[in-house]
Design a protein around this motif. Structure first.
Motif, PDB file in Angstrom:
ATOM      1  N   HIS B  61       4.652  -6.854   7.565  1.00 17.49           N
ATOM      2  CA  HIS B  61       4.242  -7.050   6.174  1.00 17.49           C
ATOM      3  C   HIS B  61       2.728  -7.222   6.048  1.00 17.49           C
ATOM      4  O   HIS B  61       2.229  -7.903   5.158  1.00 17.49           O
ATOM      5  N   CYS B  65       1.988  -3.239  12.013  1.00 19.39           N
ATOM      6  CA  CYS B  65       2.993  -2.741  12.957  1.00 19.39           C
ATOM      7  C   CYS B  65       3.280  -1.247  12.771  1.00 19.39           C
ATOM      8  O   CYS B  65       3.753  -0.586  13.684  1.00 19.39           O
ATOM      9  N   CYS B  80       4.275  -1.854   2.732  1.00 15.61           N
ATOM     10  CA  CYS B  80       3.750  -3.215   2.651  1.00 15.61           C
ATOM     11  C   CYS B  80       2.311  -3.222   2.162  1.00 15.61           C
ATOM     12  O   CYS B  80       1.679  -4.260   2.048  1.00 15.61           O
TER      13      CYS B  80
HETATM   14  S1  FES Z   1       5.600  -3.836   7.744  1.00 14.70           S
HETATM   15 FE1  FES Z   1       4.216  -3.565   9.385  1.00 14.70          FE
HETATM   16  S2  FES Z   1       2.930  -2.009   8.658  1.00 14.70           S
HETATM   17 FE2  FES Z   1       4.159  -2.441   6.937  1.00 14.70          FE
END
Ligand code: FES
Ligand code: SF4
Lengths: 130, 250
Positions: B61, B65, B80
């Motif tokens: 978030h 990642c 996100c």
């Molecule tokens: S949840 Fe990790 S990049 Fe969006």
């Protein structure tokens, strides 16, 4: 549970309508048709020149027709647009690093525009425009 | 304290269930969201309050990642990092383009992973030395040479943006080729020749026609398009040296 992924095909002929940036890309690619056609025109001109004064005069006459002027104008616009996209790309393709820092992209592209202007002026000078 | 502003958000989400569906279809959800939320928050609210069967990937978030990539109104985005306030009307959410849909918004990344492996994305030392001789050192300037290309979070947005990858799935693609460039530029690395076997081929850099969409959508400002143009230049120089210069070896 078995995997059964769904493959969606990319439409082979209409994909460039999907996003404005694809249309921008296609317009850049299409300019090459005008640039290529203008090169053919130059080759024909050379051939006419070799064929003697009467043929050359006929070629010059043909260049002055409204359709021909229109084509040359379009080819000029296309060539300038194509050249600008090329020069703007140079900063990505040829980064210059000095120590830990990179020379700003605008300087690299700007240097190409300057070289372009100088060479164009030199050619116009050789052609007797000034 | 001023109350947080709320807004009724309409989402149109592409659904596909491999156990029952042969085609994907859109499903409409209406969900009350806070104005400063991102699309991922809206999906989480849908999953919590309306439809627990909705599938999508996410983890951090915070745009780190790289797992929450989706097409949002046709544009590859990290969900996100896609703020609801940037959108009006119905927000259309689809899985990343050009990848097979595993289920709902979850795509199969297998092809990308395979390609990433093919470019050998790790340091292949120029000369091996025993651990007792210490680490391979690097100056800050040597690090800066490739640092930008090492920021990739493998989100695959660039693949979803690249029409060449959509049309020619054999294309190694922006992020994997950029990774090859990142290691080629590393002062500790001597693996360029091995990587060229993948890079300087038709499925390698020569499928790229410099649409440039990859760099426009990259959330980590990696500029894969720039990396690929640089790879084209070095690959062309290799070819000239090998074919046009007597006695030249690439
Ligand atoms: S949840 Fe990790 S990049 Fe969006
Ligand atoms: S290059 Fe950018 S868009 Fe592509 S996978 Fe890496 S972070 Fe994502």
């Amino acid at each position: 549970m078995s995997r059964r992924p769904l493959v969606r095909e990319c439409p082979p002929t209409t994909w460039y309508f999907r996003q404005p940036r694809y249309l921008r890309y296609m317009s850049r690619e299409i300019t090459s048709i005008f640039v290529g056609a203008y090169c053919v025109l130059l080759v024909v001109g050379l051939q006419r020149l070799a064929a003697g004064p009467a043929a050359w005069e006929g070629f010059l006459q043909a260049l002055r027709t409204p359709a021909s002027i229109m084509f040359q104008f379009l080819a000029l616009v296309a060539a300038v647009y194509h050249a600008a996209t090329w020069f703007n790309a140079t900063q990505k393709a040829m980064p210059v690093q000095i120590g830990e820092d990179f020379v700003p992209g605008s300087v690299i592209s700007g240097a190409h525009y300057v070289a372009w202007a100088v060479l164009s002026l030199a050619i116009l000078y050789l052609a007797g425009v000034f | 304290m001023t109350p947080l502003k709320e807004r009724l958000v309409q989402l149109e989400v592409l659904r596909y269930n491999p156990d029952t569906d042969t085609e994907a279809h859109f499903q409409r959800y209406e969900v009350m969201c806070q104005e400063e939320w991102v699309v991922l928050d809206a999906l989480n609210k849908v999953k919590a309050d309306i439809d627990p069967t909705l599938n999508y990937r996410w983890s951090c978030h915070m745009a780190v990642c790289g797992s929450c990539g989706m097409m949002i109104n046709g544009e590859p985005k990290l969900s996100c990092h896609a703020f609801l306030r940037s959108y009006e009307g119905v927000i259309r959410v689809e899985p990343l383009a050009h990848f097979p849909i595993e289920r709902d918004l979850v795509t199969a990344p297998d092809d990308f992973m395979e390609k990433l492996k093919r470019v050998k994305p790790y340091v292949i030392p120029k000369e091996k030395k025993p651990i007792s001789e210490g680490e391979y050192k690097q100056t800050p300037a040597q690090l800066m040479k490739f640092r930008q290309y090492s920021m990739c979070i493998n989100c695959m947005l660039c693949y979803a943006a690249c029409p060449e990858y959509g049309l020619e799935p054999e294309f190694i693609g922006p992020a994997a080729l950029t990774m090859a460039h990142r290691y080629n530029l590393d002062s500790r690395d001597g693996g360029r020749k091995e990587r060229q076997e993948v890079v300087a081929t038709h499925e390698g850099v020569w499928t790229c026609t410099f649409v440039g969409a990859c760099s426009e959508v990259c959330p980590a400002h990696v500029d894969p398009a720039g990396a690929l143009q640089q790879l084209k230049i070095t690959s062309s120089i290799d070819w000239i040296v090998e074919h046009l210069i007597p006695g030249g070896k690439s």
